[in-house]
Design an enzyme around this catalytic site. Structure first.
Site, PDB file in Angstrom:
ATOM      1  N   LYS A  39       0.853  -1.193   0.000  1.00 32.74           N
ATOM      2  CA  LYS A  39       0.000   0.000   0.000  1.00 32.74           C
ATOM      3  C   LYS A  39       0.886   1.240   0.000  1.00 32.74           C
ATOM      4  O   LYS A  39       1.786   1.371   0.823  1.00 32.74           O
ATOM      5  CB  LYS A  39      -0.910   0.021   1.236  1.00 32.74           C
ATOM      6  CG  LYS A  39      -1.815   1.252   1.285  1.00 32.74           C
ATOM      7  CD  LYS A  39      -2.860   1.127   2.377  1.00 32.74           C
ATOM      8  CE  LYS A  39      -2.427   1.676   3.707  1.00 32.74           C
ATOM      9  NZ  LYS A  39      -2.452   3.137   3.810  1.00 32.74           N
ATOM     10  N   ASP A  67      -3.531   4.389  -1.948  1.00 35.65           N
ATOM     11  CA  ASP A  67      -4.444   4.871  -0.894  1.00 35.65           C
ATOM     12  C   ASP A  67      -4.491   6.400  -0.942  1.00 35.65           C
ATOM     13  O   ASP A  67      -3.860   7.074  -0.139  1.00 35.65           O
ATOM     14  CB  ASP A  67      -3.949   4.370   0.467  1.00 35.65           C
ATOM     15  CG  ASP A  67      -4.939   4.637   1.582  1.00 35.65           C
ATOM     16  OD1 ASP A  67      -6.101   4.993   1.284  1.00 35.65           O
ATOM     17  OD2 ASP A  67      -4.558   4.486   2.755  1.00 35.65           O
ATOM     18  N   LYS A  69      -7.593   8.131  -1.241  1.00 35.31           N
ATOM     19  CA  LYS A  69      -8.887   8.594  -0.710  1.00 35.31           C
ATOM     20  C   LYS A  69      -9.423   9.786  -1.520  1.00 35.31           C
ATOM     21  O   LYS A  69      -9.592  10.900  -1.019  1.00 35.31           O
ATOM     22  CB  LYS A  69      -8.766   8.970   0.767  1.00 35.31           C
ATOM     23  CG  LYS A  69      -8.343   7.805   1.649  1.00 35.31           C
ATOM     24  CD  LYS A  69      -8.340   8.172   3.112  1.00 35.31           C
ATOM     25  CE  LYS A  69      -7.992   7.010   4.010  1.00 35.31           C
ATOM     26  NZ  LYS A  69      -6.616   6.488   3.866  1.00 35.31           N
ATOM     27  N   ASP A  72     -13.751  14.555  -4.997  1.00 34.27           N
ATOM     28  CA  ASP A  72     -13.758  15.827  -5.728  1.00 34.27           C
ATOM     29  C   ASP A  72     -14.997  15.811  -6.621  1.00 34.27           C
ATOM     30  O   ASP A  72     -15.840  14.912  -6.488  1.00 34.27           O
ATOM     31  CB  ASP A  72     -12.454  15.950  -6.549  1.00 34.27           C
ATOM     32  CG  ASP A  72     -12.060  17.401  -6.801  1.00 34.27           C
ATOM     33  OD1 ASP A  72     -12.952  18.201  -7.180  1.00 34.27           O
ATOM     34  OD2 ASP A  72     -10.880  17.742  -6.633  1.00 34.27           O
ATOM     35  N   THR A 122     -11.650   6.238  10.771  1.00 35.74           N
ATOM     36  CA  THR A 122     -11.694   5.708  12.143  1.00 35.74           C
ATOM     37  C   THR A 122     -11.245   6.748  13.165  1.00 35.74           C
ATOM     38  O   THR A 122     -11.391   6.544  14.360  1.00 35.74           O
ATOM     39  CB  THR A 122     -10.819   4.442  12.282  1.00 35.74           C
ATOM     40  OG1 THR A 122      -9.586   4.679  11.631  1.00 35.74           O
ATOM     41  CG2 THR A 122     -11.498   3.238  11.680  1.00 35.74           C
ATOM     42  N   ARG A 213       3.534  -1.014  10.726  1.00 38.24           N
ATOM     43  CA  ARG A 213       4.650  -1.085  11.676  1.00 38.24           C
ATOM     44  C   ARG A 213       4.959  -2.460  12.250  1.00 38.24           C
ATOM     45  O   ARG A 213       6.139  -2.753  12.491  1.00 38.24           O
ATOM     46  CB  ARG A 213       4.418  -0.053  12.791  1.00 38.24           C
ATOM     47  CG  ARG A 213       4.552   1.376  12.255  1.00 38.24           C
ATOM     48  CD  ARG A 213       3.909   2.394  13.148  1.00 38.24           C
ATOM     49  NE  ARG A 213       2.449   2.275  13.112  1.00 38.24           N
ATOM     50  CZ  ARG A 213       1.627   3.041  13.816  1.00 38.24           C
ATOM     51  NH1 ARG A 213       2.126   3.966  14.610  1.00 38.24           N
ATOM     52  NH2 ARG A 213       0.319   2.883  13.717  1.00 38.24           N
TER      53      ARG A 213
HETATM   54  O1  C5P Z   1       1.433   0.746  11.107  1.00 34.14           O
HETATM   55  P1  C5P Z   1       0.003   0.313  11.050  1.00 34.14           P
HETATM   56  O2  C5P Z   1      -0.161  -1.193  10.921  1.00 34.14           O
HETATM   57  O3  C5P Z   1      -0.838   0.913  12.144  1.00 34.14           O
HETATM   58  O4  C5P Z   1      -0.512   0.925   9.659  1.00 34.14           O
HETATM   59  C1  C5P Z   1      -1.818   0.812   9.256  1.00 34.14           C
HETATM   60  C2  C5P Z   1      -2.029   1.453   7.920  1.00 34.14           C
HETATM   61  O5  C5P Z   1      -3.426   1.464   7.665  1.00 34.14           O
HETATM   62  C3  C5P Z   1      -1.559   2.883   7.811  1.00 34.14           C
HETATM   63  O6  C5P Z   1      -1.125   3.089   6.462  1.00 34.14           O
HETATM   64  C4  C5P Z   1      -2.798   3.684   8.096  1.00 34.14           C
HETATM   65  O7  C5P Z   1      -2.802   4.926   7.463  1.00 34.14           O
HETATM   66  C5  C5P Z   1      -3.874   2.799   7.485  1.00 34.14           C
HETATM   67  N1  C5P Z   1      -5.203   3.014   8.019  1.00 34.14           N
HETATM   68  C6  C5P Z   1      -5.535   2.880   9.356  1.00 34.14           C
HETATM   69  N2  C5P Z   1      -6.811   3.092   9.776  1.00 34.14           N
HETATM   70  C7  C5P Z   1      -7.748   3.431   8.899  1.00 34.14           C
HETATM   71  C8  C5P Z   1      -7.456   3.572   7.557  1.00 34.14           C
HETATM   72  C9  C5P Z   1      -6.154   3.346   7.141  1.00 34.14           C
HETATM   73  O8  C5P Z   1      -4.672   2.560  10.159  1.00 34.14           O
HETATM   74  N3  C5P Z   1      -8.968   3.590   9.320  1.00 34.14           N
END
Ligand code: C5P
Length: 236
Positions: A39, A67, A69, A72, A122, A213
């Site tokens: 992603k 990603d 989003k 427009d 979220t 992460r």
């Molecule tokens: O590092 P981590 O596993 O928390 O990353 C989650 C990924 O999912 C990030 O790229 C974050 O922007 C994305 N994301 C999220 N919650 C959402 C939508 C996208 O954590 N509601």
């Protein structure tokens, strides 16, 4: 025709949330064959080089989720979606406003690009929605937008694992649920508030998991990815 089953490994999408392209390229090299789907989001794209990296990944046989989003006027959303589709990307996010979704569906027509709606971020709770002028709370708005996404011809939604079961229950067969906020059991939650393990998210109806992460900051990233693939496999 029913779509073929998705392999466990292809259900893991690694979020390349890196400060620059060099770091992201290193992650990809380290992960090698353990990861098939990446992603790429706003940070790398607006920082420069994110779309070039996406093209290189696609050229090397990986799948890419853009990603961005989108939201427009319909003309702009349709044209932008056409561009992303022409790159050969697999997934693209758009905000789940009916007009925006219909425009994106028109832009993706005839391509292999799959469109995912972002129902309610979220980071928003009921008070945030009220402040923004909405009369519905998070739960009702997510449900309404899930129905609208299906009606607009979208391929799926991004949803937290906490919502996955409810969204799955009202979704048409084959609707994709892509779930971030995944933490292997015992892992560090970081800034994620509503987390789920890979196995529980899959059991609750997630089709794909977005993991950042827990893999990119692991001491052995490829081993961390393999462990998550194994956990997905065990829950299918
Ligand atoms: O590092 P981590 O596993 O928390 O990353 C989650 C990924 O999912 C990030 O790229 C974050 O922007 C994305 N994301 C999220 N919650 C959402 C939508 C996208 O954590 N509601």
């Amino acid at each position: 025709m029913p779509s073929p089953p998705i392999a466990a490994r292809d259900r893991l999408i690694v979020a390349l949330d890196a400060p620059d392209i060099g770091v992201a390229e290193n992650w990809v090299a380290t992960l090698g064959g353990s990861v098939t789907f990446y992603k790429i989001g706003m940070e790398l794209i607006y920082g420069g080089g994110g779309l070039g990296l996406a093209e290189r990944l696609i050229g090397s046989g990986k799948k890419v989720f853009i990603d961005l989003k989108l939201h427009d006027i319909p003309h702009t959303v349709e044209r932008a979606t056409q561009r992303i589709a022409a790159m050969g990307a697999q997934f693209l996010t758009v905000h789940a406003y009916p007009q925006t979704m219909r425009a994106a569906v028109a832009g993706a027509k005839g391509s292999r690009l799959k469109l995912l709606g972002v129902s309610v971020l979220t980071s928003s709770d009921d008070a945030d929605l009220a402040e923004a002028g909405y009369g519905l709370g998070v739960r009702d708005l997510v449900e309404r937008r899930a129905r609208q996404a299906a009606a607009a011809g979208m391929d799926g939604l991004v949803s937290s694992a906490a919502e996955a079961r409810a969204v799955r229950a009202i979704s048409p067969p084959g609707f994709l649920l892509v779930t971030p906020g995944i933490r292997p059991a015992g892992g560090d939650a970081g800034d994620q508030k509503r987390i789920a393990t890979p196995a529980s998210a899959i059991r609750d109806g997630a089709s794909y998991l977005v993991v950042g992460r827990p893999i990119t900051e692991a001491a052995r990233p490829a081993a961390a990815a393999e462990a998550i693939v194994a956990e997905i496999e065990s829950a299918l």
